[in-house]
Design an enzyme around this catalytic site. Structure first.
Site, PDB file in Angstrom:
ATOM      1  N   TYR A   1       0.839  -1.200   0.000  1.00  0.00           N
ATOM      2  CA  TYR A   1       0.000   0.000   0.000  1.00  0.00           C
ATOM      3  C   TYR A   1       0.876   1.253   0.000  1.00  0.00           C
ATOM      4  CZ  TYR A   1      -4.052  -2.928   1.336  1.00  0.00           C
ATOM      5  OH  TYR A   1      -5.059  -3.869   1.382  1.00  0.00           O
TER       6      TYR A   1
ATOM      7  N   TRP B   1     -13.382  -6.467   2.812  1.00  0.00           N
ATOM      8  CA  TRP B   1     -13.034  -5.090   2.467  1.00  0.00           C
ATOM      9  C   TRP B   1     -14.079  -4.512   1.520  1.00  0.00           C
ATOM     10  CZ3 TRP B   1     -11.585  -3.891  -2.683  1.00  0.00           C
ATOM     11  CH2 TRP B   1     -11.219  -4.974  -3.499  1.00  0.00           C
ATOM     12  N   SER B   2     -14.125  -3.198   1.483  1.00  0.00           N
ATOM     13  CA  SER B   2     -15.064  -2.427   0.664  1.00  0.00           C
ATOM     14  C   SER B   2     -16.527  -2.754   0.955  1.00  0.00           C
ATOM     15  CB  SER B   2     -14.777  -2.634  -0.830  1.00  0.00           C
ATOM     16  OG  SER B   2     -15.382  -1.619  -1.602  1.00  0.00           O
TER      17      SER B   2
ATOM     18  N   GLN C   1     -15.789  10.139   9.371  1.00  0.00           N
ATOM     19  CA  GLN C   1     -16.195   8.940   8.634  1.00  0.00           C
ATOM     20  C   GLN C   1     -16.028   7.699   9.505  1.00  0.00           C
ATOM     21  OE1 GLN C   1     -13.481   9.548   5.335  1.00  0.00           O
ATOM     22  NE2 GLN C   1     -15.156  10.154   3.979  1.00  0.00           N
TER      23      GLN C   1
END
Length: 333
Positions: free
Chosen positions: A54, A205-206, A291
């Site tokens: 990443y 994920w997501s 968030q």
């Protein structure tokens, strides 16, 4: 915060995990990244997921600095290996050489002596599976890694890994990290049944589909300024396929359900993936602390059968379900 076992292993993780793909080291400044991590810790998140690749290894460095000073025993730190971390032919994949060198870099960047969960970020068709699994097992025996997992492996690949581990006496994998959301359900037909039988948990994920399930993208309208869809450097390519009017119109139909439950659209999306009993945690990402604070409120939310049915009626026509969509590169990238 609620906590769940990682598969049938003994370790418990926060059912909302914080991930720093795309954001740390690239999309947001370090001060903002640290603020997001602080918000996660304040909200009870103890599980943090990253990967060596990443932001070209910078994401691990940022997370290591953000977590410095925290009680290590109170955290579960996950990382991954496979994608390129350099220009050489061995700076990628799941060979003994790359794994052995990568774990030392990961530990140094994260400023820790061990990783709670080390994951094969994709399947490597150029390395014998026995070599990969033996190397992972060696890391466990050396105390550098506590648990082993995979990410985006097919059911048959997971099954073969378990077979080899049992034959050779290696530590078994306890987790899989797939993409999973109302719009991407490819794990449900093959991966989940296998993992339920074998004691493997999903760390997904997501869950908000790159932000599409927040409802901020409107059919027939340009993406909001500053949203992921407008960031060509970090994330726009991942979201393009979801920005069609059919999908966006149906996503808006979820809004009355969220309002009825007193949830934001993002909270509904995260809560939905957590209704799957094979899911151990949902990974959220953030570029702003608010968030994190919003998404974390999905922890502990229970959706009854009627709500789940209504969601299915809206999303089933646009959800991707083909298990063949789980893919790894045929050769190392």
């Amino acid at each position: 915060m609620e906590f769940r076992h990682l598969g049938r292993s003994g370790i418990k993780i926060s059912e909302i995990a914080y991930g720093n793909w795309i954001t740390h080291g690239s999309q947001v400044e370090e001060d903002a990244a640290h603020a997001c991590v602080r918000a996660a810790l304040e909200e009870g998140i103890t599980t943090f997921d990253t990967a060596d690749a990443y932001a070209g290894t910078r994401a691990e460095e940022v997370l290591g600095r953000a977590l410095k000073g925290q009680r290590r025993e109170g955290l579960e730190i996950f990382s991954k290996v496979y994608w390129p971390t350099g220009n050489g032919p061995n700076d990628r994949g799941l060979s003994r050489k790359h794994i052995t060198e990568s774990i030392d870099g990961t530990l140094r960047r994260l400023q820790t002596d061990y990783i709670d969960l080390y994951q094969a970020h994709r399947f490597d068709y150029e390395t014998p599976l026995e070599e990969t699994l033996k190397t992972f097992d060696d890391l466990v025996r050396k105390g550098k890694v506590l648990y082993l997992g995979v990410s985006e492996w097919r059911a048959e690949e997971i099954a073969r890994a378990l077979e080899i581990a049992d034959e050779m006496g290696f530590d078994r994998i306890v987790s899989n990290q797939p993409q999973y959301s109302m719009l991407w359900r490819v794990i449900e037909s093959e991966i989940v049944p296998l993992c339920e039988r074998e004691g493997i948990g999903q760390v997904v994920w997501s869950p908000i589909a790159q932000g599409v399930l927040t409802g901020k993208y409107q059919p027939g309208a340009a993406p909001p300024p500053g949203s992921r869809a407008t960031d060509e450097a970090s994330g726009a390519d991942f979201i393009k396929s979801l920005l069609n009017d059919d999908i966006l119109t149906r996503v808006q139909q979820l809004r009355p359900i969220a309002q009825e439950l007193g949830l934001t659209m993002a909270q509904l999306a995260v809560a939905w993936v957590l209704q799957n009993p094979n899911v151990s945690a949902a990974i959220i990402g953030a570029s702003r602390p608010e968030q994190v604070r919003d998404n974390v409120k999905a922890a502990g939310v229970k959706l009854d059968a009627e709500i789940l049915k209504r969601i299915d009626e809206i999303t089933a026509p646009i959800a991707v379900t083909d298990p063949a969509k789980t893919v790894s590169p045929s050769t190392r990238p």
